[in-house]
Design an enzyme around this catalytic site. Sequence first.
Site, PDB file in Angstrom:
ATOM      1  CD  GLU A 278      -3.217   0.873   1.742  1.00  0.00           C
ATOM      2  OE1 GLU A 278      -2.731   0.498   3.020  1.00  0.00           O
ATOM      3  OE2 GLU A 278      -4.430   0.372   1.883  1.00  0.00           O
ATOM      4  CD  GLU A 281      -2.817   0.687  -3.938  1.00  0.00           C
ATOM      5  OE1 GLU A 281      -2.536   0.238  -3.892  1.00  0.00           O
ATOM      6  OE2 GLU A 281      -3.555   1.052  -5.239  1.00  0.00           O
ATOM      7  CB  CYS A 298      -7.676  -3.096   5.741  1.00  0.00           C
ATOM      8  SG  CYS A 298      -6.783  -1.403   6.354  1.00  0.00           S
ATOM      9  CB  SER A 318      -5.188   1.042  -1.239  1.00  0.00           C
ATOM     10  OG  SER A 318      -4.240  -0.347  -1.871  1.00  0.00           O
ATOM     11  CE  LYS A 357     -10.793  -8.181   8.462  1.00  0.00           C
ATOM     12  NZ  LYS A 357     -10.341  -7.738   6.758  1.00  0.00           N
ATOM     13  CD  GLU A 360     -10.860  -8.654   4.257  1.00  0.00           C
ATOM     14  OE1 GLU A 360     -10.694  -9.072   4.641  1.00  0.00           O
ATOM     15  OE2 GLU A 360     -11.287  -7.268   3.257  1.00  0.00           O
ATOM     16  CD  GLU A 365     -14.127  -9.843  -5.336  1.00  0.00           C
ATOM     17  OE1 GLU A 365     -14.764 -10.622  -5.038  1.00  0.00           O
ATOM     18  OE2 GLU A 365     -14.180  -8.455  -4.249  1.00  0.00           O
ATOM     19  CB  CYS A 503      -9.887  -4.181  14.081  1.00  0.00           C
ATOM     20  SG  CYS A 503      -9.625  -3.644  12.875  1.00  0.00           S
TER      21      CYS A 503
END
Length: 569
Positions: A278, A281, A298, A318, A357, A360, A365, A503
């Site tokens: 990241e 990037e 994230c 990102s 999560k 996710e 993908e 988190c």
Amino acid sequence: MVNLTINNVKVSVKEDTSILQAAKQYSMNIPTLCYYEDLNIKSDCRVCVVEIDGKKGLTSACSTPVREGMVVNTNSPRVLNARKTIVELILSNHDTNCTTCVKNMKCELQSLARNLGIDENRFPSVFEKCDIDDNNPAIVRNPNLCIKCGRCVDVCNNVQGTSVLAILGRGHETRVSAVFDEDLNDDFCTFCGQCASVCPVGAITEKDDTDLVWHALTDPKKHVIVQVAPAVRVSLGEEVNQAIGTIVTGKMVTAMKILGFDQVFDTDFTADLTIIEEGNELIQRVTNGGILPMMTSCCPGWISYAEQRYPDILDHISSCKSPQQMFGALAKSYYPQKAGLDPKDVFVVSVMPCTAKKYEAKREEMSVDENSPDIDVVLTTRELGKMIKQMGINFENLKETPFDSPFGITTGAAAIFGATGGVMEAAIRTVYEVVNKKPLESLDFKELRGLEGIKEAEVNLGGSMVKVAVAHTLSMAKVLCDQVREGTSPYAFIEIMTCPGGCIGGGGQPYGTTNKVRQERIDSTYRLDASMTLRKSHENPEVIALYKDFLKEPLGELSHHLLHTHYSD
Ligand code: HC0
Ligand code: SF4
């Protein structure tokens, strides 16, 4: 200060304190089923009624401010009888099959009924069973257990600004539901689990996946590995009778070995890896005139919110997968190669503070092999606590074990990912040194720490001052997203975390999370960072070795294939 008497005790508290808070400050807890610190619900359940001298009726303690000379009784026979009647009426319209409830022994209604001595209900049952809503990948809503306290609606509407839940109907028909009575999955739910976190009963909970993990652990053909998120080590202790904020890393690893995991790895490792990808990037976007501000990727609750509500700004996010998913991709490619295993036999479990999560990991993908997900099961901190208790482990007396290699060496930068502002601070530590080619004088960016809704800082990158911002909760994220949409954002890089506090305040964390608890978990997180020898992601020797042996270079071909993704509107 205001002086009053509560249960014969003279007390003195600040003006505008409620009777409930005043009593609490003097160690007298008035029970309630709707009031929750940090939320804005008052007088819904009326369990907190008290008697005030000179007043005819009973008064709810959560909504009444103290007055000079007030004399309050929180437990008179009249109060107790009223409180008992209210709770009996709630129970008469409730599925009271407590032993099969996920919240058995953790239910606020159950413990209140026990404290009030309700052995038998004087009112007949009017309970009618309705369907459970379990189509959502992360959250289960069981209306049979709902007591209509309104906490979930308040957190969803006012903290997250997502307005997925509502109180519908009137009188006997009153119910909490997704708007238009749809399934939770059909609406704009971000899977954040904040509703589950504040529910006093078992009406909204995470999807319990512990059986899937027990099953894998007893399958001799499976090589079962687990990764543990940064925020879990400062909160799991609360599930196993340790003080809030206790850092339990070593004992947690031992407990997971006892549970039967073949290898116990650290998500902090891929948090460091995320910073490398990241960070590069960001440098590329800044130097090549790419789309700015760049936004972190994230947090899956945030990604789902952005895809639903801000599809026009997805290019700002990102392309890095989250540390959980970077771990998953490596666990099904690099790891089996290194360990001499068939990827099909590797079963990957994550322990996360987060309910989103679970969603996710199920996104299509997120699979190296399109026929199977990279992460097989995601457990929350609460579910890991449950498994430790099921196994009968005496956690306190466990010895400490380090994480396994090759995903076991980590840095302080990764440790702070779990706190709001932590990802940004970790990124700055690396980006500053890579761009300016000199060490940072101080690694601590105090202006990015703490529970303020939006925080900002300035960093010197290659001679120009660059502004960065951090937001937690989706209502705060909205402020920064609106600026990005309107083209007025003054920032180069923005961190967004869905849950209050980041988190450490995730929807899968131990119950009873309030700002005070969040702050203690955050303090432990920064203590952990300060205690580590390595505090910058680019100095992690296992990450350096991973690039040398396998990935070759940040943002390289293999990195793009395994560690990056795209978003859809
Ligand atoms: Fe988090 Fe994460 S910091 S989102 O809160 O980036 O869940 O703890 O594991 O993936 O590392 C959660 C926590 C993670 C991820 C990391 C990030
Ligand atoms: Fe609202 Fe989050 Fe609950 Fe979904 S998971 S209903 S967004 S609080």
